[in-house]
Design a protein around this motif. Structure first.
Motif, mmCIF file in Angstrom:
data_model
loop_
_atom_site.group_PDB
_atom_site.id
_atom_site.type_symbol
_atom_site.label_atom_id
_atom_site.label_comp_id
_atom_site.label_asym_id
_atom_site.label_seq_id
_atom_site.Cartn_x
_atom_site.Cartn_y
_atom_site.Cartn_z
ATOM 1 N N ASN A 1 -8.119 -31.840 -19.198
ATOM 2 C CA ASN A 1 -7.545 -30.909 -18.218
ATOM 3 C C ASN A 1 -8.020 -29.470 -18.371
ATOM 4 N N TYR A 2 -8.400 -29.075 -19.554
ATOM 5 C CA TYR A 2 -8.702 -27.667 -19.806
ATOM 6 C C TYR A 2 -10.161 -27.392 -19.451
ATOM 7 N N ARG A 3 -10.384 -27.036 -18.218
ATOM 8 C CA ARG A 3 -11.743 -26.800 -17.720
ATOM 9 C C ARG A 3 -11.819 -25.458 -16.995
ATOM 10 N N GLY A 4 -12.997 -24.863 -17.058
ATOM 11 C CA GLY A 4 -13.252 -23.652 -16.295
ATOM 12 C C GLY A 4 -12.693 -22.372 -16.884
ATOM 13 N N LYS A 5 -12.232 -22.412 -18.093
ATOM 14 C CA LYS A 5 -11.709 -21.203 -18.735
ATOM 15 C C LYS A 5 -12.779 -20.606 -19.634
ATOM 16 N N LYS A 6 -12.670 -19.312 -19.906
ATOM 17 C CA LYS A 6 -13.699 -18.655 -20.719
ATOM 18 C C LYS A 6 -13.701 -19.157 -22.164
ATOM 19 N N ASP A 7 -12.554 -19.617 -22.650
ATOM 20 C CA ASP A 7 -12.478 -20.128 -24.022
ATOM 21 C C ASP A 7 -12.426 -21.655 -24.067
ATOM 22 N N GLU A 8 -12.936 -22.289 -23.015
ATOM 23 C CA GLU A 8 -12.896 -23.750 -22.899
ATOM 24 C C GLU A 8 -13.569 -24.448 -24.078
ATOM 25 N N ARG A 9 -14.759 -24.024 -24.438
ATOM 26 C CA ARG A 9 -15.499 -24.679 -25.526
ATOM 27 C C ARG A 9 -14.731 -24.604 -26.839
ATOM 28 N N TYR A 10 -14.149 -23.450 -27.115
ATOM 29 C CA TYR A 10 -13.414 -23.262 -28.362
ATOM 30 C C TYR A 10 -12.225 -24.222 -28.438
ATOM 31 N N TYR A 11 -11.371 -24.227 -27.422
ATOM 32 C CA TYR A 11 -10.168 -25.048 -27.465
ATOM 33 C C TYR A 11 -10.478 -26.538 -27.379
ATOM 34 N N ARG A 12 -11.506 -26.891 -26.624
ATOM 35 C CA ARG A 12 -11.875 -28.318 -26.568
ATOM 36 C C ARG A 12 -12.390 -28.785 -27.926
ATOM 37 N N ARG A 13 -13.123 -27.921 -28.632
ATOM 38 C CA ARG A 13 -13.619 -28.266 -29.968
ATOM 39 C C ARG A 13 -12.452 -28.367 -30.953
ATOM 40 N N ILE A 14 -11.528 -27.432 -30.898
ATOM 41 C CA ILE A 14 -10.362 -27.460 -31.784
ATOM 42 C C ILE A 14 -9.520 -28.707 -31.495
ATOM 43 N N ALA A 15 -9.363 -29.054 -30.227
ATOM 44 C CA ALA A 15 -8.590 -30.255 -29.878
ATOM 45 C C ALA A 15 -9.260 -31.507 -30.442
ATOM 46 N N ARG A 16 -10.588 -31.557 -30.401
ATOM 47 C CA ARG A 16 -11.307 -32.708 -30.977
ATOM 48 C C ARG A 16 -11.058 -32.795 -32.479
ATOM 49 N N ILE A 17 -11.087 -31.656 -33.157
ATOM 50 C CA ILE A 17 -10.829 -31.617 -34.601
ATOM 51 C C ILE A 17 -9.385 -32.043 -34.888
ATOM 52 N N GLU A 18 -8.472 -31.621 -34.065
ATOM 53 C CA GLU A 18 -7.068 -31.997 -34.250
ATOM 54 C C GLU A 18 -6.863 -33.500 -34.048
ATOM 55 N N ILE A 19 -7.582 -34.087 -33.096
ATOM 56 C CA ILE A 19 -7.511 -35.544 -32.892
ATOM 57 C C ILE A 19 -8.005 -36.265 -34.140
ATOM 58 N N GLU A 20 -9.105 -35.778 -34.714
ATOM 59 C CA GLU A 20 -9.608 -36.365 -35.959
ATOM 60 C C GLU A 20 -8.579 -36.202 -37.078
ATOM 61 N N GLY A 21 -7.893 -35.073 -37.107
ATOM 62 C CA GLY A 21 -6.843 -34.846 -38.094
ATOM 63 C C GLY A 21 -5.684 -35.817 -37.932
ATOM 64 N N CYS A 22 -5.320 -36.118 -36.692
ATOM 65 C CA CYS A 22 -4.250 -37.096 -36.437
ATOM 66 C C CYS A 22 -4.667 -38.476 -36.941
ATOM 67 N N ASP A 23 -5.917 -38.855 -36.656
ATOM 68 C CA ASP A 23 -6.415 -40.156 -37.118
ATOM 69 C C ASP A 23 -6.442 -40.213 -38.642
ATOM 70 N N SER A 24 -6.878 -39.151 -39.283
ATOM 71 C CA SER A 24 -6.912 -39.101 -40.748
ATOM 72 C C SER A 24 -5.508 -39.184 -41.335
ATOM 73 N N ALA A 25 -4.558 -38.496 -40.726
ATOM 74 C CA ALA A 25 -3.181 -38.522 -41.224
ATOM 75 C C ALA A 25 -2.605 -39.931 -41.142
ATOM 76 N N LYS A 26 -2.896 -40.630 -40.055
ATOM 77 C CA LYS A 26 -2.397 -42.005 -39.919
ATOM 78 C C LYS A 26 -3.003 -42.906 -40.993
ATOM 79 N N LYS A 27 -4.304 -42.736 -41.280
ATOM 80 C CA LYS A 27 -4.950 -43.533 -42.328
ATOM 81 C C LYS A 27 -4.345 -43.235 -43.692
ATOM 82 N N ILE A 28 -4.121 -41.978 -43.977
ATOM 83 C CA ILE A 28 -3.558 -41.593 -45.275
ATOM 84 C C ILE A 28 -2.148 -42.144 -45.431
#
Length: 167
Positions: A131-158
């Protein structure tokens, strides 16, 4: 003699201070919603998060459908590390006024992750990335969201396979 008079003076000072504070707290009920909002804004500007939360909570009790105040209050609760309260406020803002406050979904997902709801947080982060498209900080937040998704997956594994560690 000086020591006793100093103690009496200090005691009288604190009694007067307590009376003054209780008188001011009684007057809070008489403040208008605009005054509550103004006091909350002033406290937030001064960096007094807990006083700002106090006044904005009182304002929120009177006008609970003000999305701007809900977002500000969510930000304050997140800063104060009250993640449960922030989560409910971000959710409310995201569902009712997500187009005006697009980062509410990101912070809602972050609060879900912070409170241990990893599956739901992962879904919200994924939705945010779509959903977060067309904003000036789009790349930053989309990258952080991807990292957070990986963090959620890691937490579930741990959690599934905890390490046997002694400190």
């Amino acid at each position: 003699m000086k020591d006793i008079s100093r103690k009496i003076l200090i005691t009288v000072f604190f009694i007067c201070l307590a009376a003054l504070v209780s008188a001011q707290l009684a007057d809070v009920d008489e403040l208008s919603p605009n005054q509550l909002k103004r006091f909350g804004k002033s406290a937030a500007r001064a960096g007094d998060i807990h006083t700002a939360i106090f006044f904005y909570d009182l304002y929120h009790d009177v006008r609970s459908n003000n999305h701007e105040i809900n977002y500000i209050l969510a930000e304050l609760h997140r800063t104060a590390r009250n993640y449960e309260k922030a989560k409910s406020l971000y959710r409310k803002v995201y569902l009712q006024s997500g187009s005006k406050y697009p980062l509410a979904q990101f912070y809602y997902a972050l609060m879900l992750k912070s409170t241990g709801n990893y599956d739901e947080a992962s879904k919200e982060f994924t939705g945010f990335r779509k959903n977060y498209r067309g904003k000036k900080d789009e790349r930053y937040y989309r990258r952080i969201a991807r990292i957070e998704i990986e963090g959620c997956d890691s937490a579930k594994k741990i959690i599934r396979q905890p390490l046997n560690v002694s400190v």
